[in-house]
Write a protein that holds these residues in place. Sequence first.
Motif, PDB file in Angstrom:
ATOM      1  N   ARG A  25      -1.231   3.122   2.686  1.00  6.24           N
ATOM      2  CA  ARG A  25       0.089   2.671   3.168  1.00  6.24           C
ATOM      3  C   ARG A  25       0.362   3.149   4.591  1.00  6.24           C
ATOM      4  N   TRP A  26      -0.060   4.400   4.896  1.00  2.12           N
ATOM      5  CA  TRP A  26       0.201   4.915   6.257  1.00  2.12           C
ATOM      6  C   TRP A  26      -0.406   3.996   7.316  1.00  2.12           C
ATOM      7  N   GLU A  48       1.876  -2.199  11.485  1.00  2.00           N
ATOM      8  CA  GLU A  48       3.129  -2.940  11.696  1.00  2.00           C
ATOM      9  C   GLU A  48       3.871  -2.405  12.911  1.00  2.00           C
ATOM     10  N   ARG A  49       3.872  -1.075  13.018  1.00  2.00           N
ATOM     11  CA  ARG A  49       4.574  -0.432  14.138  1.00  2.00           C
ATOM     12  C   ARG A  49       3.975  -0.859  15.479  1.00  2.00           C
ATOM     13  N   GLU A 103       2.208   9.696   3.239  1.00  2.00           N
ATOM     14  CA  GLU A 103       1.812   8.427   3.868  1.00  2.00           C
ATOM     15  C   GLU A 103       2.439   8.235   5.251  1.00  2.00           C
ATOM     16  N   ARG A 114      -1.125   0.680   6.948  1.00  2.00           N
ATOM     17  CA  ARG A 114      -0.405  -0.610   6.998  1.00  2.00           C
ATOM     18  C   ARG A 114       0.867  -0.460   7.833  1.00  2.00           C
ATOM     19  N   GLU A 115       1.582   0.644   7.615  1.00  2.00           N
ATOM     20  CA  GLU A 115       2.835   0.838   8.355  1.00  2.00           C
ATOM     21  C   GLU A 115       2.580   1.120   9.838  1.00  2.00           C
ATOM     22  N   TRP A 116       1.475   1.796  10.117  1.00  2.00           N
ATOM     23  CA  TRP A 116       1.122   2.079  11.523  1.00  2.00           C
ATOM     24  C   TRP A 116       0.773   0.770  12.235  1.00  2.00           C
TER      25      TRP A 116
END
Length: 139
Positions: A97-98, A104-105, A62, A100-102
């Motif tokens: 998930r990858w 956020e970043r 992810e 969502r985290e991208w």
Amino acid sequence: MSKINVIYWSGTGNTEMMANAIADGTKEAGNEVNVIHVGEATIDDANNCDVLVLGCSSMGDEVLEEGEMEPYMESIDGKIGGKKIALFGSYGWGDGRWMREWQERVEDNGAILLEDGLILNETPDDEGLAQCREFGKRL
Ligand SMILES: Cc1cc2nc3c(=O)[nH]c(=O)nc-3n(C[C@H](O)[C@H](O)[C@H](O)COP(=O)(O)O)c2cc1C
């Protein structure tokens, strides 16, 4: 007319298909678009456009692909505040998930996320490609 740069990484061509369909949509909407493989993208390519569209499949566990896409993101982290950005990519067995985290970043960088990241499972079918074109038109 906006200038749109689509910068992507793709291992087996799935995210590349998405990149090209998104570019087709943006062109249909009358924008100027450049599709650039991340291996050839410069930091300037992230800045010299009205909308930056970044694509990468879910890799590792992810995460972004670590050979080219992650280093590119690191090179533009801190330099994309206020930039209009959209994200997309293909995934396999995960739950996104990858992405969502991208997202956020990118938001932590102060960029303006224009859309929820567009994610498609494995190879895009006709419906998926149509979704990509619509995504491109909205940018
Ligand atoms: C090394 C490797 C790691 C992967 N890790 C994930 C993962 O963590 N989560 C997931 O949903 N899919 C994962 N996948 C599946 C890919 O994201 C999926 O096959 C995608 O369609 C590949 O798109 P691409 O051809 O644009 O690279 C992985 C695939 C490979 C080859």
